[in-house]
Scaffold this motif. Structure first.
Motif, PDB file in Angstrom:
ATOM      1  N   GLN A 318       0.785  -1.294  -0.099  1.00  0.00           N
ATOM      2  CA  GLN A 318      -0.003   0.072   0.047  1.00  0.00           C
ATOM      3  C   GLN A 318       0.872   1.289   0.070  1.00  0.00           C
ATOM      4  N   ARG A 319       1.927   1.245   0.786  1.00  0.00           N
ATOM      5  CA  ARG A 319       2.924   2.567   0.696  1.00  0.00           C
ATOM      6  C   ARG A 319       3.535   2.513  -0.565  1.00  0.00           C
ATOM      7  N   ALA A 320       3.989   1.380  -1.102  1.00  0.00           N
ATOM      8  CA  ALA A 320       4.548   1.543  -2.625  1.00  0.00           C
ATOM      9  C   ALA A 320       3.514   2.234  -3.556  1.00  0.00           C
ATOM     10  N   CYS A 321       2.483   1.845  -3.356  1.00  0.00           N
ATOM     11  CA  CYS A 321       1.435   2.258  -4.667  1.00  0.00           C
ATOM     12  C   CYS A 321       1.292   3.885  -4.197  1.00  0.00           C
ATOM     13  N   ASP A 322       1.380   4.376  -2.913  1.00  0.00           N
ATOM     14  CA  ASP A 322       1.545   5.860  -2.888  1.00  0.00           C
ATOM     15  C   ASP A 322       2.780   6.553  -3.234  1.00  0.00           C
ATOM     16  N   ILE A 323       3.737   5.743  -2.822  1.00  0.00           N
ATOM     17  CA  ILE A 323       5.115   6.430  -3.484  1.00  0.00           C
ATOM     18  C   ILE A 323       5.103   6.586  -5.057  1.00  0.00           C
ATOM     19  N   ILE A 324       4.672   5.480  -5.620  1.00  0.00           N
ATOM     20  CA  ILE A 324       4.679   5.328  -7.029  1.00  0.00           C
ATOM     21  C   ILE A 324       3.631   6.598  -7.758  1.00  0.00           C
ATOM     22  N   VAL A 325       2.507   6.539  -6.984  1.00  0.00           N
ATOM     23  CA  VAL A 325       1.681   7.852  -7.614  1.00  0.00           C
ATOM     24  C   VAL A 325       2.346   9.085  -7.211  1.00  0.00           C
ATOM     25  N   ALA A 326       3.164   9.470  -6.232  1.00  0.00           N
ATOM     26  CA  ALA A 326       3.684  10.613  -5.913  1.00  0.00           C
ATOM     27  C   ALA A 326       4.880  10.790  -6.986  1.00  0.00           C
ATOM     28  N   CYS A 327       5.498   9.886  -7.384  1.00  0.00           N
ATOM     29  CA  CYS A 327       6.575   9.959  -8.347  1.00  0.00           C
ATOM     30  C   CYS A 327       6.155  10.335  -9.555  1.00  0.00           C
ATOM     31  N   MET A 328       4.894   9.822 -10.148  1.00  0.00           N
ATOM     32  CA  MET A 328       4.143  10.207 -11.413  1.00  0.00           C
ATOM     33  C   MET A 328       3.761  11.638 -11.264  1.00  0.00           C
ATOM     34  N   VAL A 329       3.144  12.116 -10.239  1.00  0.00           N
ATOM     35  CA  VAL A 329       3.136  13.569 -10.083  1.00  0.00           C
ATOM     36  C   VAL A 329       4.224  14.528 -10.322  1.00  0.00           C
ATOM     37  N   LEU A 330       5.249  14.133  -9.754  1.00  0.00           N
ATOM     38  CA  LEU A 330       6.527  14.861  -9.823  1.00  0.00           C
ATOM     39  C   LEU A 330       7.076  14.667 -11.001  1.00  0.00           C
ATOM     40  N   HIS A 331       6.889  13.563 -11.693  1.00  0.00           N
ATOM     41  CA  HIS A 331       7.111  13.448 -13.269  1.00  0.00           C
ATOM     42  C   HIS A 331       6.665  14.205 -14.179  1.00  0.00           C
ATOM     43  N   ASN A 332       5.454  14.436 -13.992  1.00  0.00           N
ATOM     44  CA  ASN A 332       4.637  15.493 -14.968  1.00  0.00           C
ATOM     45  C   ASN A 332       5.036  16.829 -14.277  1.00  0.00           C
ATOM     46  N   VAL A 333       5.151  17.259 -13.203  1.00  0.00           N
ATOM     47  CA  VAL A 333       5.768  18.468 -13.043  1.00  0.00           C
ATOM     48  C   VAL A 333       7.054  19.026 -13.697  1.00  0.00           C
ATOM     49  N   SER A 334       7.895  17.965 -13.685  1.00  0.00           N
ATOM     50  CA  SER A 334       9.204  18.231 -14.511  1.00  0.00           C
ATOM     51  C   SER A 334       9.090  18.357 -15.807  1.00  0.00           C
ATOM     52  N   ILE A 335       8.062  17.419 -16.401  1.00  0.00           N
ATOM     53  CA  ILE A 335       7.638  17.715 -17.967  1.00  0.00           C
ATOM     54  C   ILE A 335       7.195  19.149 -18.349  1.00  0.00           C
ATOM     55  N   ILE A 336       6.177  19.389 -17.330  1.00  0.00           N
ATOM     56  CA  ILE A 336       5.547  20.737 -17.495  1.00  0.00           C
ATOM     57  C   ILE A 336       6.586  21.911 -17.398  1.00  0.00           C
ATOM     58  N   ARG A 337       7.375  21.820 -16.411  1.00  0.00           N
ATOM     59  CA  ARG A 337       8.391  22.876 -16.147  1.00  0.00           C
ATOM     60  C   ARG A 337       9.445  22.776 -16.860  1.00  0.00           C
ATOM     61  N   LYS A 338       9.943  21.808 -17.698  1.00  0.00           N
ATOM     62  CA  LYS A 338      10.819  21.759 -18.826  1.00  0.00           C
ATOM     63  C   LYS A 338      12.312  21.158 -17.921  1.00  0.00           C
ATOM     64  N   GLU A 339      11.918  20.605 -16.801  1.00  0.00           N
ATOM     65  CA  GLU A 339      13.292  20.188 -16.079  1.00  0.00           C
ATOM     66  C   GLU A 339      14.358  19.540 -17.068  1.00  0.00           C
TER      67      GLU A 339
END
Length: 381
Positions: A318-339
């Motif tokens: 369960q904690r692993a699923c939460d960490i995975i989802v958090a990383c997906m959100v951070l990935h989209n943030v990095s793409i949108i902000r052109k990191e």
């Protein structure tokens, strides 16, 4: 007169005075996470300082403390603890040593970060994307071909193909896949063996415990849909069938199609490659499809390069699923902000063995696309 049985009567008096006067507690001064150079910050957190400040402002309502008692962590400190764990994937006590904090404090900070990022998931993960459907389709079409906005450009493209034919040269594919609004695939995130009778459910075909995560991305490697809750033993197509996205496509909510590999059957809204393509239109269709769906493999590789914790999570499922989802959100943030993307080595293309039979209505649509768009390629070849 001092008592001879006491070693130092002056110390006894000092202790009495000390108890009556409350002294101020002294806490160690934690370092400012952004006081280092930009290169050091990128190496440590895999994000730039500007993006970290943006994330801190975004997550302040969820991470701010109601009190400053006991020198509570600030929003910036809590965020940097989570980013450090996501980037390195180290043990929590190792992250605590690097941040001058205890293991329990690090564990609570990571949990708060995961909950905060999960709350903003609908804001950054949207299907078919943050732009219009036509822009998403044009982005996929440009991967394996060109978008012709006028009739003269289209005639010029076919004239170039005919010129290649007259000079006995190998033509290029000038047609991309139309009407594509997403690429779907699944990847396994390794976890530690869970306790209890359900341990066999998390054992995948490669004999290690994992979470089977389904993702859909657009042409810019931006994640538009995610399913991160299934054990590693569950089949990829079964995850798609049980998803909300599958039922939305069946109900006709979207005007477009998905692209996948041979682990999925060919459906009216899901295009897969030919198993035994014939020279000509079918081969050209497969090449265009492979080029189009390469963005999902790039997304998987980028995720594992930016977030080292996804190479192996030592937490409960369960904690692993939460960490995975958090990383997906951070990935989209990095793409949108052109990191700046992390450095990674490109993996060769692999064609998986088919595990499902194609649907007749799906193959009919695939044959129609191949015949209409790649007929010129088949005539030249």
């Amino acid at each position: 007169m001092a008592c001879p049985f006491l070693r130092d009567p002056i110390d006894i008096g000092a202790q009495v005075v000390r108890k009556t006067i409350r002294t101020k507690r002294l806490f160690r001064d934690r370092q400012n996470p952004l006081s280092f150079s930009e290169e050091y910050i990128n190496e440590r957190y895999h994000f730039s300082s500007h993006c970290i400040v943006y994330l801190a402002d975004l997550l302040t309502p969820s991470l701010s403390n109601d009190t400053l008692r006991s020198c509570a962590l600030t929003v910036m400190q809590t965020l940097c603890i989570g980013l450090h764990f996501f980037a390195c994937g180290e043990y929590m006590h190792a992250v605590g040593d690097a941040e001058n904090l205890s293991k329990s404090t690090v564990c609570r900070a990571i949990r708060r970060i995961c909950i905060a990022l999960t709350r903003i998931l609908p804001d950054f993960v949207k299907f078919p994307g943050h732009c219009s459907q036509q822009e998403v389709k044009d982005g996929f079409y440009r991967i394996a071909g060109y978008v012709f906005h006028s009739r003269p450009m289209l005639l010029l493209a076919y004239s170039l193909t005919y010129w290649y034919y007259l000079n006995n040269l190998t033509p290029v594919i000038v047609a991309g896949l139309p009407n594509v609004i997403g690429v779907v695939d699944s990847t396994h995130i390794s976890i530690k063996a869970p306790s209890g009778p359900e341990v066999s459910d998390y054992t995948n075909q490669r004999s290690f415990h994992s979470i089977n995560v389904q993702m859909v991305c657009d042409s810019q490697c931006l994640i538009t849909n995610i399913e991160a809750k299934w054990p590693g033993s569950v089949n990829d197509f079964h995850i798609l069938q049980k998803s909300v996205l599958y039922h939305q496509f069946q109900q006709g909510c979207f005007d477009g199609q998905l692209v996948a590999d041979n682990e999925y059957p060919c459906l009216p809204f899901l295009m897969t490659p030919y198993l035994n393509p014939k020279p000509g239109a079918e081969s050209c269709f497969n090449e265009a499809l492979y080029e189009t769906r390469a963005c999902i493999k790039t997304t998987f590789t980028t995720l594992r390069s930016r977030f080292g914790c996804l190479k192996g999570l030592r937490v409960s499922p369960q904690r692993a699923c939460d960490i995975i989802v958090a990383c997906m959100v951070l990935h989209n943030v990095s793409i949108i902000r052109k990191e700046a993307p992390p450095c990674f080595s490109w993996m060769p293309r692999k064609n998986p063995e088919p595990v499902h039979c194609d649907y007749q209505d799906g193959t009919a649509i695939r044959d129609s696309i191949a015949a209409q768009l790649f007929v010129s390629c088949s005539q030249v070849l």
